[in-house]
Structures are given as structure tokens and as C-alpha cells.
Motif scaffolding. Structure first.
Motif, short mmCIF file in Angstrom:
data_model
loop_
_atom_site.label_atom_id
_atom_site.label_comp_id
_atom_site.label_asym_id
_atom_site.label_seq_id
_atom_site.Cartn_x
_atom_site.Cartn_y
_atom_site.Cartn_z
N ASN A 209 0.80 -1.21 0.00
CA ASN A 209 0.00 0.00 0.00
C ASN A 209 0.85 1.27 0.00
O ASN A 209 0.47 2.28 -0.62
N VAL A 210 1.97 1.23 0.73
CA VAL A 210 2.81 2.42 0.88
C VAL A 210 4.27 2.04 0.72
O VAL A 210 4.69 0.97 1.17
N ILE A 211 5.04 2.91 0.07
CA ILE A 211 6.49 2.73 -0.07
C ILE A 211 7.19 3.99 0.42
O ILE A 211 6.84 5.10 0.00
N SER A 228 0.73 -1.42 -4.77
CA SER A 228 -0.60 -1.92 -5.06
C SER A 228 -1.42 -0.86 -5.80
O SER A 228 -0.98 0.29 -5.93
N LYS A 229 -2.57 -1.22 -6.27
CA LYS A 229 -3.49 -0.22 -6.81
C LYS A 229 -3.84 0.76 -5.68
O LYS A 229 -4.00 0.36 -4.53
N GLU A 230 -3.93 2.03 -6.03
CA GLU A 230 -4.16 3.11 -5.06
C GLU A 230 -2.98 3.25 -4.09
O GLU A 230 -3.12 3.85 -3.01
N GLY A 231 -1.82 2.73 -4.47
CA GLY A 231 -0.65 2.81 -3.60
C GLY A 231 -0.11 4.22 -3.49
O GLY A 231 -0.32 5.06 -4.36
N ARG A 232 0.59 4.47 -2.39
CA ARG A 232 1.20 5.78 -2.15
C ARG A 232 2.70 5.61 -1.98
O ARG A 232 3.15 4.79 -1.17
N ILE A 233 3.46 6.38 -2.75
CA ILE A 233 4.92 6.29 -2.72
C ILE A 233 5.46 7.64 -2.26
O ILE A 233 5.10 8.68 -2.82
N VAL A 234 6.32 7.61 -1.24
CA VAL A 234 6.88 8.85 -0.70
C VAL A 234 8.40 8.81 -0.82
O VAL A 234 9.05 7.91 -0.29
N THR A 244 16.00 10.18 -13.61
CA THR A 244 15.90 8.86 -14.22
C THR A 244 14.81 8.91 -15.28
O THR A 244 13.93 9.77 -15.23
N GLU A 245 14.88 8.01 -16.24
CA GLU A 245 13.83 7.94 -17.26
C GLU A 245 12.69 7.08 -16.73
O GLU A 245 12.91 6.00 -16.18
N LEU A 246 11.45 7.59 -16.86
CA LEU A 246 10.30 6.91 -16.27
C LEU A 246 9.22 6.62 -17.30
O LEU A 246 8.98 7.42 -18.21
N ASP A 247 8.57 5.49 -17.12
CA ASP A 247 7.31 5.19 -17.80
C ASP A 247 6.21 5.45 -16.78
O ASP A 247 6.07 4.72 -15.80
N LEU A 248 5.44 6.51 -16.97
CA LEU A 248 4.44 6.91 -16.00
C LEU A 248 3.09 6.21 -16.19
O LEU A 248 2.16 6.46 -15.41
N MET A 249 2.97 5.33 -17.18
CA MET A 249 1.71 4.66 -17.40
C MET A 249 1.20 3.90 -16.15
O MET A 249 0.01 3.96 -15.84
N PRO A 250 2.10 3.20 -15.40
CA PRO A 250 1.60 2.52 -14.19
C PRO A 250 1.00 3.48 -13.18
O PRO A 250 0.11 3.10 -12.42
N LEU A 251 1.50 4.71 -13.15
CA LEU A 251 0.95 5.71 -12.24
C LEU A 251 -0.53 5.92 -12.51
O LEU A 251 -1.34 6.04 -11.57
N MET A 252 -0.89 5.94 -13.80
CA MET A 252 -2.29 6.12 -14.18
C MET A 252 -3.10 4.85 -13.98
O MET A 252 -4.19 4.86 -13.40
N LYS A 254 -2.64 2.23 -12.13
CA LYS A 254 -2.80 1.80 -10.74
C LYS A 254 -3.37 2.91 -9.84
O LYS A 254 -3.61 2.68 -8.67
N ARG A 255 -3.53 4.10 -10.39
CA ARG A 255 -4.02 5.25 -9.63
C ARG A 255 -3.09 5.52 -8.43
O ARG A 255 -3.55 5.70 -7.29
N LEU A 256 -1.80 5.54 -8.72
CA LEU A 256 -0.80 5.73 -7.67
C LEU A 256 -0.67 7.20 -7.28
O LEU A 256 -0.96 8.10 -8.08
N THR A 257 -0.21 7.42 -6.07
CA THR A 257 0.18 8.76 -5.62
C THR A 257 1.68 8.76 -5.38
O THR A 257 2.19 7.94 -4.61
N LEU A 258 2.38 9.65 -6.05
CA LEU A 258 3.83 9.82 -5.87
C LEU A 258 4.07 11.20 -5.27
O LEU A 258 3.70 12.21 -5.86
#
Length: 326
Positions: A209-211, A228-234, A244-252, A254-258
Motif C-alpha cells: 500500500n505504501v512505499i 498496489s493499486k491506489e498505492g502511495r509512494i513517498v 531517471t527515465e520513467l514510464d508513467l503509465m503505471p501511475l495512471m 494503478k491510480r498511484l500517488t507519488l
């Protein structure tokens, strides 16, 4: 009073002791006779010239202290001379006396030594703000901590576990992984294991859930996979780089919060709220000795160079403290 001074930015050997005039508390501050001070990663960066202090902060290193209040500003009502406190300071901690905003002081927990008390403010403020305020970590959730044996990591493991969270933490040696397990978390040796695969295995493919990440670099992309889906990364630091080079598709998908933060730049009002919440929700656990800081090593004040070298070796498990009385 004696302080730790610097000849210029550079390696640890630029540090030396010198004498300066003792500061005076402003109307909203207290003056503390410092008995112990914590060593933190921002101190290393400031010494290297990579993390300059805010314009209104003391240029002296040190962000957390423990000691006795010797005087209070005219607007301070909740503290008095003789009170034993630990405090988050806006610089100036590596000294025999330090001023601290009264709202950033907390009582020394029952049965705590000065060394233990000095290990609390910076890490507990940081962990509480990022995990429990920003990431809204809740009982029954899962948490992944990168850098599990750092001062932040050992604090985060204990606090999260105390609040009913299942914790996973990464480290780079067998000894550090054993330490993580002794603190109540599941250890992942990042040198031998893929933390994404391990998290997937332990969570039936769901992710955490959280990283809490202080590594950055390629971990940023991999965190998307471990969340996880709706996960929060701090993110609270970038030891492996902030670019770094990122693919942001998982952010969308999984509905992640970074998100991310630094503590030192936060307003006095924000730090005051953190202190109030710690006093109400965490200090009872400390007073009951249900949690306590992990102390790696204690160095005499004059051995500050060795203390910084210990932190830079990355061999430490828990907090490194300066004993200002020695």
C-alpha cells in the motif's frame, strides 16, 4: 560555548571544534544546554556543500538535540528553565547550547538517556510526517521501506509495526537483514533478491500500500511495480540520484500517488502540528518502552569527524549520536 565548525565544504576532516558566543533565545524560542546531538544525512550533505541551510537558520550543523532548558523567550508559556527536552532545531545542534522553537520541543520520555532522547526528533518528525500524514498509512496496510537499517528505516519499522502495519524493508547485507527481522519486519536483501518479485510473492501479487523510499534512481520505476493499486509512494531522499527515465503509465493504471518532502524547509506551523501529534500518539509508546530508538554508536563531541565517517561508511544500523558532555 564549543561548537563544531567547518573550514569549508568538503570531506569529514573539514570539521573541528571552536568557541563562539552562546546564542540567546528569541521570544518564541528556548535555549537548551545540549547533552547529546543526533547525526543525520542532511548534516553530511550540508558539510559537503550540497544542502545549504535556509537563510534564517543557524549555519552550524545539527538538526536534533537533547538537553535541559536554561532560559525561555518571553512568549514561551509551556516550558520553563530546568525542563528536560529533546528538540528539532533549525540548525545549531552540534554545540554546547542551542536555541529551538518552543513548539518543536518534546519532553524526554520516561527512563530515556540523553543519547536515546537525542535520537528521536529528526527521524520521528520525518517518519510521522511522511508515512502517517502524507501517505495516510493505516493499520492493516502493508509498507515497504528502502534503507531499513538507517535511522529513518529503524524508526519507520517500529512505528508502523506498533500501529498494526505489515512491514517489508530492504538492506544490502546479511547482518542488516537480520537486524531488520529483529525489529519485526520482513527483510529483503537487495543485493541478492529482486525486491519487486519478493513483494509480489509476499502479497499474493497485490503489491504494498505504501512505499518509503530514500534511494531514488531506478528504484522510482521499480516502486511503481511494487505498489498496489491506489498505492502511495513517498520519496524523502535520492541516494542513487533524482534523475531517471520513467514510464508513467503505471501511475495512471494503478491510480498511484507519488509524493515527497524534506523536513527542514517545512514551516514552523507544520512542524508544530507534527510535534503535537507525536506527543499525543507516539510519546505514550515511548514512555511505555513499547518502541525505542536503535542506537548504532555514540561518539565524543571531539570525535565528530569519526561520527561523520561512520555515517558515510553506510555500515551503521540505527542512529549515530554525539555525546556533547564528553
Amino acid at each position: 560555548m564549543r561548537i563544531v565548525n567547518m573550514t569549508n565544504a568538503g570531506a569529514a576532516d573539514v570539521l573541528y571544534l571552536s568557541d563562539v558566543e552562546t546564542p540567546k533565545a528569541s521570544p518564541h524560542e528556548v535555549l537548551i544546554r545540549v547533552h547529546a546531538a543526533g547525526i543525520n544525512r542532511p548534516d553530511i550533505l550540508q558539510r559537503q556543500g550540497a544542502y545549504p541551510p535556509p537563510a534564517d537558520a543557524s549555519p552550524i550543523l545539527g538538526l536534533e538535540v537533547a538537553g535541559e532548558i536554561v532560559s525561555v523567550g518571553e512568549d514561551v508559556k509551556n516550558w520553563k528553565s530546568g525542563d528536560k527536552v529533546c528538540a528539532l532545531v533549525n540548525g545549531g545542534g552540534y554545540a554546547e547550547y542551542a536555541v529551538a522553537p518552543a513548539a518543536q520541543c518534546l519532553p524526554v520520555p520516561q527512563h530515556f538517556s540523553w543519547v536515546q532522547a537525542a535520537a528521536l526528533p529528526e527521524t520521528f518528525f520525518t517518519v510521522w510526517h511522511n508515512l502517517f500524514q502524507r501517505a495516510q498509512l493505516k493499520s492493516g496496510e502493508t509498507l515497504l521501506i528502502h534503507g531499513g537499517t538507517s535511522g529513518i528505516g529503524t524508526t519507520a519499522i517500529q512505528l508502523a509495526t506498533a500501529f498494526g502495519v505489515k512491514v517489508f524493508a530492504t538492506a544490502g547485507s546479511v547482518a542488516k537483514c537480520k537486524a531488520i527481522e529483529s525489529f519485526g519486519a520482513v527483510a529483503i536483501n537487495y543485493r541478492e533478491q529482486d525486491f519487486v518479485a519478493e513483494i509480489k510473492s509476499h502479497t499474493q501479487g497485490q503489491g504494498v500500500n505504501v512505499i518509503l523510499d530514500m534511494v531514488g534512481g531506478d528504484y522510482i520505476q521499480r516502486n511503481f511495480s511494487a505498489a498496489s493499486k491506489e498505492g502511495r509512494i513517498v520519496n524523502i531522499a535520492f541516494l542513487n540520484g533524482s534523475k531517471t527515465e520513467l514510464d508513467l503509465m503505471p501511475l495512471m493504471l494503478k491510480r498511484l500517488t507519488l509524493t515527497g518532502s524534506t523536513l527542514r524547509a517545512q514551516s514552523a506551523a507544520v512542524k508544530s502540528i507534527i510535534a503535537q501529534e507525536l506527543l499525543a500518539q507516539v510519546w505514550p509508546l515511548l514512555n511505555a518502552q513499547k518502541i525505542k530508538p536503535v542506537i548504532d554508536s555514540v561518539f565524543p563531541f571531539a570525535d565528530v569527524v569519526k561520527a561523520h565517517e561512520r555515517m558515510e561508511s553506510n555500515q551503521h544500523i540505527g542512529k549515530i549520536i554525539l555525546d556533547v558532555d564528553v
